[in-house]
Motif scaffolding. Structure first.
Motif, mmCIF file in Angstrom:
data_model
loop_
_atom_site.group_PDB
_atom_site.id
_atom_site.type_symbol
_atom_site.label_atom_id
_atom_site.label_comp_id
_atom_site.label_asym_id
_atom_site.label_seq_id
_atom_site.Cartn_x
_atom_site.Cartn_y
_atom_site.Cartn_z
ATOM 1 N N THR A 129 36.741 -46.942 6.052
ATOM 2 C CA THR A 129 36.020 -46.012 5.694
ATOM 3 C C THR A 129 34.948 -45.415 5.512
ATOM 4 N N TRP A 130 34.130 -44.583 6.849
ATOM 5 C CA TRP A 130 32.649 -44.703 7.166
ATOM 6 C C TRP A 130 32.464 -43.368 6.879
ATOM 7 N N LEU A 131 30.799 -43.194 6.536
ATOM 8 C CA LEU A 131 30.308 -41.763 6.311
ATOM 9 C C LEU A 131 30.109 -42.184 7.865
ATOM 10 N N ILE A 162 33.738 -38.179 8.088
ATOM 11 C CA ILE A 162 33.909 -39.717 7.346
ATOM 12 C C ILE A 162 34.702 -40.419 8.695
ATOM 13 N N ALA A 163 34.721 -41.400 8.886
ATOM 14 C CA ALA A 163 35.433 -41.917 10.141
ATOM 15 C C ALA A 163 36.834 -42.912 9.288
ATOM 16 N N TRP A 164 37.683 -43.035 9.837
ATOM 17 C CA TRP A 164 38.689 -44.152 8.925
ATOM 18 C C TRP A 164 39.223 -45.214 10.074
ATOM 19 N N GLY A 165 38.847 -46.765 9.981
ATOM 20 C CA GLY A 165 38.965 -47.498 11.324
ATOM 21 C C GLY A 165 41.051 -47.698 10.893
ATOM 22 N N PHE A 166 41.409 -48.273 11.860
ATOM 23 C CA PHE A 166 42.847 -48.781 11.450
ATOM 24 C C PHE A 166 42.589 -50.181 12.257
#
Length: 166
Positions: A129-131, A162-166
């Motif tokens: 989870t990234w700002l 907000i970015a979510w990585g998979f």
């Protein structure tokens, strides 16, 4: 939006979603899908013209990330083309006697293309989870005025999400 000196920008907003594909530690490809309100304000001999143009924009970006994949703070630079489709907006002419509003789609081209450059950073908030922060400049390459003086879109946008990585 204009190449003319008597035209000023009009602060507005954009919102949307972003996707970044990266298999390399320091680079990736990104694409955004945004709703963007753009336009200008100008005074001409006793009247004020306010132009609002609503676009669906598709910026495509090559992104260079600084630092290592495991770093919590990762600055980035990005650049690439941007495409826009005019989906609406109103333009208003105000005089001392009142105002008149017209549909911007009647006076502006329905398609826009340009280049987008910017910088920003990603900051890890939690696992995957990234700002996500970025400031970008868009420079239009096409004349967007129908039957009028050459004018191209130019804008600066600031984005936070907000970015979510998979």
């Amino acid at each position: 939006m204009s190449d003319r000196d008597d035209v000023s920008g009009r602060p507005s907003f954009n919102l949307g979603v972003t996707y970044t594909y990266s298999i390399l530690q320091n680079s990736g490809l990104g694409v955004d899908l945004r709703y963007s309100e753009e336009g200008t304000r100008q005074e001409i001999g006793g009247f004020e013209l306010t132009t609002k143009l609503n676009y669906v924009r598709l910026p495509i970006k090559f992104i260079y990330f600084f630092g290592e994949m495991e770093d919590d703070f990762r600055p980035k630079l990005f650049a690439g083309p941007t495409l826009g489709v005019l989906v609406g907006g109103k333009s208003e002419i105000r005089t001392e006697f009142g105002s008149t509003e017209v549909d911007s789609k009647d006076y502006f081209e329905s398609f826009d293309a340009g280049v987008n450059v910017g910088a920003g950073f990603n900051y890890r908030l939690a696992e995957s989870t990234w700002l996500n922060f970025g400031v970008a400049y868009t420079h239009g390459l096409l004349n967007v005025v129908k039957n009028g003086p050459d004018s191209s879109n130019r804008n600066v946008n600031v984005n936070l999400g907000i970015a979510w990585g998979f």
